[in-house]
Design an enzyme around this catalytic site. Structure first.
Site, PDB file in Angstrom:
ATOM      1  N   GLY A 113      89.676  47.534   3.269  1.00 23.51           N
ATOM      2  CA  GLY A 113      90.168  48.766   2.679  1.00 23.51           C
ATOM      3  C   GLY A 113      89.006  49.683   2.322  1.00 23.51           C
ATOM      4  O   GLY A 113      87.879  49.226   2.120  1.00 23.51           O
ATOM      5  N   CYS A 114      89.265  50.973   2.230  1.00 26.34           N
ATOM      6  CA  CYS A 114      88.172  51.928   1.988  1.00 26.34           C
ATOM      7  C   CYS A 114      87.557  51.731   0.600  1.00 26.34           C
ATOM      8  O   CYS A 114      86.337  51.524   0.480  1.00 26.34           O
ATOM      9  CB  CYS A 114      88.657  53.355   2.192  1.00 26.34           C
ATOM     10  SG  CYS A 114      90.126  53.820   1.247  1.00 26.34           S
ATOM     11  N   HIS A 115      88.370  51.781  -0.452  1.00 25.48           N
ATOM     12  CA  HIS A 115      87.826  51.565  -1.797  1.00 25.48           C
ATOM     13  C   HIS A 115      87.172  50.191  -1.906  1.00 25.48           C
ATOM     14  O   HIS A 115      86.105  50.028  -2.496  1.00 25.48           O
ATOM     15  CB  HIS A 115      88.938  51.663  -2.856  1.00 25.48           C
ATOM     16  CG  HIS A 115      89.621  52.985  -2.928  1.00 25.48           C
ATOM     17  ND1 HIS A 115      89.013  54.110  -3.445  1.00 25.48           N
ATOM     18  CD2 HIS A 115      90.879  53.363  -2.577  1.00 25.48           C
ATOM     19  CE1 HIS A 115      89.861  55.120  -3.398  1.00 25.48           C
ATOM     20  NE2 HIS A 115      90.997  54.694  -2.879  1.00 25.48           N
ATOM     21  N   SER A 117      85.720  48.449   0.351  1.00 26.35           N
ATOM     22  CA  SER A 117      84.440  48.370   1.051  1.00 26.35           C
ATOM     23  C   SER A 117      83.281  48.713   0.127  1.00 26.35           C
ATOM     24  O   SER A 117      82.255  48.021   0.099  1.00 26.35           O
ATOM     25  CB  SER A 117      84.437  49.311   2.263  1.00 26.35           C
ATOM     26  OG  SER A 117      85.344  48.865   3.243  1.00 26.35           O
TER      27      SER A 117
END
Length: 315
Positions: A113-115, A117
């Site tokens: 997931g972006c957050h 990462s």
């Protein structure tokens, strides 16, 4: 020539993957005609014909798509949340200790997931080094461009030209149930998820994840040495090839500020640490659509296909 299929190519992540693959001459991208793009039989055929299949789908649809894959040679890279903590799946963050080799051997890769990462890039090396205990009670906040909300959010921000409430940062997931929390805890080796505050800001893409720490939370670090000790841990953790790098003080080039849009349009990540002897700020900056999504997916594809890790990426 290796064949690649993007299931869900019309979404934000799928479109960015297509964009990154457009200039590749070493790959054949399988494309379904618009009238059969959602047809189960056509999708099944493409999934099983591909050497690598990207799933850019909602969670339930991603689970369904995996069940369609019968070809044991097809490597599936799932960009949804569905398999990030699932048994039998390899977490697709190559810069973690030993993870690059695992991804090269994998046939099922869960894209981070972006957050998550940014949080994992900051916290996992400290837990692994033993300076941050697994029972640490952590907090984190994350600024993200509005493209992270998908087509509906993009349309809202661009139609209103960031007027009214859209002109400011908007915090969400206030009930502490954000879908990235399970992978944040599991991948870092933490006993509990952090208290997390994600915030949408009025620019298209870019992300800045911050984890505040007190030096007293660290183990085995002499009083007054926290900044230097953690910098050395990050330098060692990100000294090898990859798309994550330690940067001493990027704020020096921004007049003492740190913009969440600094790495917009790129596929790499920078990790930094700020503060003083008592209070520390761990910061990761990247593009939520790059290293936070599509760029990471292509990086993982490059690894499983034996290509140069950064091939086709912007960094």
């Amino acid at each position: 020539m290796k064949k690649v299929f993007i299931d869900g190519s019309a979404g934000t992540t799928g479109l960015r993957i297509q964009e990154r693959l457009a200039a590749r001459t070493d790959l054949e991208v399988l494309v379904l005609a618009e009238d059969v793009r959602k047809d189960p039989a056509a999708r099944r055929d493409a999934l099983n014909a591909a050497d690598v299949a990207f799933l850019c789908l909602p969670d339930a649809a991603a689970v369904e798509a995996v069940q369609m894959v019968e070809n044991p040679q097809t490597v599936v890279i799932d960009t949804s949340t569905a398999h990030r903590t699932a048994a039998g799946w390899t977490y697709g963050f190559p810069e973690l200790d030993g993870q690059r080799a695992r991804i090269r051997r994998a046939t099922r890769v869960a894209n981070p997931g972006c957050h998550a990462s940014g949080f994992i890039a900051l916290v996992a090396p400290l837990v692994r080094a033993g300076v941050l205990p697994s029972d640490a009670r952590l907090a984190a906040f994350s600024l993200t461009g509005y493209s992270g909300g998908g087509k509906k959010m993009i349309a809202a921000y661009e139609a209103e030209a960031c007027a009214g409430l859209l002109a400011g940062g908007r915090q969400y997931a206030l009930g502490q149930s954000h879908k990235h929390l399970p992978e944040m805890a599991k991948v870092c080796g933490l006993d509990r998820a952090p208290c997390f505050s994600p915030i949408v800001v009025p620019h298209y893409s870019g992300m800045e994840v911050t984890v505040p720490l007190f030096a007293s939370q660290l183990r085995g670090v002499a009083a007054g040495d926290a900044l230097a000790a953690l910098r050395e841990i990050y330098r060692a953790a990100y000294a090898e090839e990859g798309l994550v790098r330690f940067v001493e003080d990027p704020s020096a080039d921004e007049g003492g500020f740190l913009s969440s849009a600094a790495l917009s349009g790129r596929d790499d990540m920078e990790v930094s640490i700020f503060g003083n002897a008592e209070r520390l700020l761990l910061v990761a900056r990247f593009d939520n659509l790059g290293k936070g999504a599509s760029g990471a997916a292509i990086q993982n594809m490059n690894l499983v296909l034996g290509c140069a890790e950064g091939e086709g990426l912007v960094f």
